[in-house]
Structure formats: structure tokens, C-alpha cells
Motif scaffolding. Structure first.
Motif, PDB file in Angstrom:
ATOM      1  N   ALA A 122       0.732  -1.329  -0.048  1.00  0.00           N
ATOM      2  CA  ALA A 122       0.033   0.016   0.049  1.00  0.00           C
ATOM      3  C   ALA A 122       1.040   1.327   0.059  1.00  0.00           C
ATOM      4  O   ALA A 122       1.771   1.279   0.706  1.00  0.00           O
ATOM      5  CB  ALA A 122      -1.050  -0.144   1.287  1.00  0.00           C
ATOM      6  N   ALA A 123       0.572   1.972  -1.055  1.00  0.00           N
ATOM      7  CA  ALA A 123       1.551   3.410  -1.216  1.00  0.00           C
ATOM      8  C   ALA A 123       2.887   2.813  -1.238  1.00  0.00           C
ATOM      9  O   ALA A 123       3.265   1.987  -2.317  1.00  0.00           O
ATOM     10  CB  ALA A 123       1.181   4.388  -0.111  1.00  0.00           C
ATOM     11  N   ASP A 124       3.848   3.201  -0.566  1.00  0.00           N
ATOM     12  CA  ASP A 124       5.214   2.704  -0.463  1.00  0.00           C
ATOM     13  C   ASP A 124       5.861   1.787   0.423  1.00  0.00           C
ATOM     14  O   ASP A 124       6.735   1.484   0.595  1.00  0.00           O
ATOM     15  CB  ASP A 124       6.171   3.862  -0.697  1.00  0.00           C
ATOM     16  N   LYS A 125       4.482   1.226   1.241  1.00  0.00           N
ATOM     17  CA  LYS A 125       5.173   0.244   2.226  1.00  0.00           C
ATOM     18  C   LYS A 125       4.540  -1.012   1.709  1.00  0.00           C
ATOM     19  O   LYS A 125       3.694  -1.377   1.056  1.00  0.00           O
ATOM     20  CB  LYS A 125       4.089   0.705   3.398  1.00  0.00           C
ATOM     21  N   LYS A 126       5.261  -1.980   2.379  1.00  0.00           N
ATOM     22  CA  LYS A 126       5.044  -3.500   2.003  1.00  0.00           C
ATOM     23  C   LYS A 126       4.894  -4.448   3.373  1.00  0.00           C
ATOM     24  O   LYS A 126       5.584  -4.293   4.311  1.00  0.00           O
ATOM     25  CB  LYS A 126       6.238  -4.029   1.205  1.00  0.00           C
ATOM     26  N   SER A 127       4.190  -5.607   3.293  1.00  0.00           N
ATOM     27  CA  SER A 127       4.060  -6.223   4.356  1.00  0.00           C
ATOM     28  C   SER A 127       5.020  -7.353   4.345  1.00  0.00           C
ATOM     29  O   SER A 127       5.998  -7.319   3.393  1.00  0.00           O
ATOM     30  CB  SER A 127       2.711  -6.970   4.467  1.00  0.00           C
ATOM     31  N   ALA A 128       5.579  -8.107   5.439  1.00  0.00           N
ATOM     32  CA  ALA A 128       6.467  -9.244   5.269  1.00  0.00           C
ATOM     33  C   ALA A 128       5.770 -10.393   4.526  1.00  0.00           C
ATOM     34  O   ALA A 128       4.742 -10.281   4.384  1.00  0.00           O
ATOM     35  CB  ALA A 128       6.801  -9.811   6.874  1.00  0.00           C
ATOM     36  N   GLU A 129       6.400 -11.068   4.001  1.00  0.00           N
ATOM     37  CA  GLU A 129       6.096 -12.068   2.958  1.00  0.00           C
ATOM     38  C   GLU A 129       6.000 -13.241   3.775  1.00  0.00           C
ATOM     39  O   GLU A 129       6.278 -13.723   4.674  1.00  0.00           O
ATOM     40  CB  GLU A 129       7.337 -12.498   1.969  1.00  0.00           C
ATOM     41  N   LYS A 130       4.722 -14.014   3.453  1.00  0.00           N
ATOM     42  CA  LYS A 130       4.186 -15.230   4.002  1.00  0.00           C
ATOM     43  C   LYS A 130       4.389 -16.391   3.098  1.00  0.00           C
ATOM     44  O   LYS A 130       4.221 -16.353   2.111  1.00  0.00           O
ATOM     45  CB  LYS A 130       2.634 -14.923   4.416  1.00  0.00           C
ATOM     46  N   VAL A 131       4.754 -17.554   3.570  1.00  0.00           N
ATOM     47  CA  VAL A 131       5.066 -18.652   2.787  1.00  0.00           C
ATOM     48  C   VAL A 131       3.680 -19.382   2.919  1.00  0.00           C
ATOM     49  O   VAL A 131       3.135 -19.771   3.973  1.00  0.00           O
ATOM     50  CB  VAL A 131       5.898 -19.306   3.100  1.00  0.00           C
ATOM     51  N   ILE A 132       3.423 -20.115   1.744  1.00  0.00           N
ATOM     52  CA  ILE A 132       2.313 -21.035   1.683  1.00  0.00           C
ATOM     53  C   ILE A 132       3.043 -22.299   0.866  1.00  0.00           C
ATOM     54  O   ILE A 132       3.300 -22.306  -0.236  1.00  0.00           O
ATOM     55  CB  ILE A 132       1.130 -20.503   0.785  1.00  0.00           C
ATOM     56  N   SER A 133       2.955 -23.339   1.567  1.00  0.00           N
ATOM     57  CA  SER A 133       3.644 -24.416   1.483  1.00  0.00           C
ATOM     58  C   SER A 133       2.676 -25.499   0.663  1.00  0.00           C
ATOM     59  O   SER A 133       1.713 -25.648   1.023  1.00  0.00           O
ATOM     60  CB  SER A 133       4.421 -25.175   2.577  1.00  0.00           C
ATOM     61  N   SER A 134       3.464 -26.223  -0.141  1.00  0.00           N
ATOM     62  CA  SER A 134       2.556 -27.397  -0.905  1.00  0.00           C
ATOM     63  C   SER A 134       2.350 -28.452   0.120  1.00  0.00           C
ATOM     64  O   SER A 134       1.583 -29.346  -0.193  1.00  0.00           O
ATOM     65  CB  SER A 134       3.524 -27.888  -2.181  1.00  0.00           C
ATOM     66  N   PHE A 135       3.182 -28.385   1.106  1.00  0.00           N
ATOM     67  CA  PHE A 135       2.937 -29.467   2.139  1.00  0.00           C
ATOM     68  C   PHE A 135       1.677 -29.175   2.968  1.00  0.00           C
ATOM     69  O   PHE A 135       1.323 -30.264   3.715  1.00  0.00           O
ATOM     70  CB  PHE A 135       4.178 -29.647   3.202  1.00  0.00           C
ATOM     71  N   ASP A 136       1.160 -28.018   2.952  1.00  0.00           N
ATOM     72  CA  ASP A 136      -0.025 -27.511   3.543  1.00  0.00           C
ATOM     73  C   ASP A 136      -1.241 -28.037   2.727  1.00  0.00           C
ATOM     74  O   ASP A 136      -1.349 -27.161   1.721  1.00  0.00           O
ATOM     75  CB  ASP A 136       0.056 -26.002   4.053  1.00  0.00           C
TER      76      ASP A 136
END
Length: 148
Positions: A122-136
Motif C-alpha cells: 500500500a503506497a510505498d509500504k510492504k508487508s512481510a512475505e508469508k509462505v504457503i507450502s505445498s505440504f499444507d
């Protein structure tokens, strides 16, 4: 209609052959339909043959999932106008979706076989990346994102 007279155990017996054949073919046809089911079998056919409807063991395993969540700012308020990105680690393909007025997002038809990274901007800010695993193997995955 033809009748046949016979003596069985000393008692006279008359058989109506046409009626007997009709009864046997109707009864046999009903038994056959009950064993194999109708040609265009509906999901409810076979109730009581293992499980709720009996067809669970024939359903293929799911191959896709939905990824959803809420994007918030550092105060926990919904971030209107944010964009959410979902990157396939194998193909490097990136999908994006904008959040609704309550900050919610949803990706559908996301293949289970691949790993993904999810983030919001949003604007010039970014959230931390979250991983979605194929094992889930869940078919509904919820990941909330904070843009700070």
C-alpha cells in the motif's frame, strides 16, 4: 394367456406363463438397477454403502485451494486500496488482487502442488512475505498481512 396345469405333491397347480414372465422380468430388472445403479447416477445414489453418500471414495483429491485474508495497517485497521500479491515459487508467476473496503482479499484456484509467497503493498509500504507450502494440503488457507 397360456396356462399350464401340473400336479405338485398331489395338488393341482395352474401357472399363467405370461404373468410369471412379466413378474420375473420386472423383479429382475429392479434388482439389477439396485445393484448397478442408474446410468446417470446422481451423487445421492448409494446411500448407506460406506460413508455419508457412498461416493466419497470415488471423488478425486482436491488439486486447488483458496488463499484469503485481511490486510491491516500497524494499528490493526483495514487498509483500503492495498494490493496483495501471490507468487508461485516454481514458475515465478505473480497474481495480484486488490482488497475490498474491509481489507479482505481472496485468490481462488491456487494449485496445491506448488509453494507460494504472499505479500501486500500500500503506497510505498510492504508487508512481510508469508509462505504457503505445498505440504499444507488445506483447501482454504488464511493469512492476514500487516503493512507497516
Amino acid at each position: 394367456m397360456k396356462t399350464l396345469s401340473r400336479t405338485v405333491c398331489g395338488h393341482p397347480v395352474r401357472l399363467a406363463l405370461a404373468a410369471a414372465l412379466v413378474v420375473l422380468s420386472v423383479a429382475g430388472g429392479a434388482a439389477m438397477a439396485q445393484q448397478v445403479g442408474p446410468a446417470n447416477s446422481t451423487p445421492g445414489w448409494g446411500i448407506g454403502r460406506g460413508g455419508v453418500s457412498g461416493n466419497e471414495k470415488y471423488l478425486p483429491p482436491p488439486t486447488v485451494r483458496a488463499v484469503q485474508g485481511v490486510v491491516q495497517n500497524s494499528k490493526g485497521e483495514a487498509l483500503k486500496g492495498a494490493m496483495v500479491y501471490l507468487k508461485n515459487d516454481r514458475t515465478a508467476k505473480v497474481q495480484s488482487v486488490s482488497v475490498d473496503e474491509t481489507g479482505k482479499f481472496r485468490f481462488v484456484q491456487v494449485p496445491l502442488k506448488d509453494d507460494y509467497k504472499l505479500w501486500a503493498q500500500a503506497a510505498d509500504k510492504k508487508s512481510a512475505e508469508k509462505v504457503i507450502s505445498s505440504f499444507d494440503t488445506k483447501t482454504e488457507v488464511t493469512r492476514d498481512l500487516k503493512v507497516e
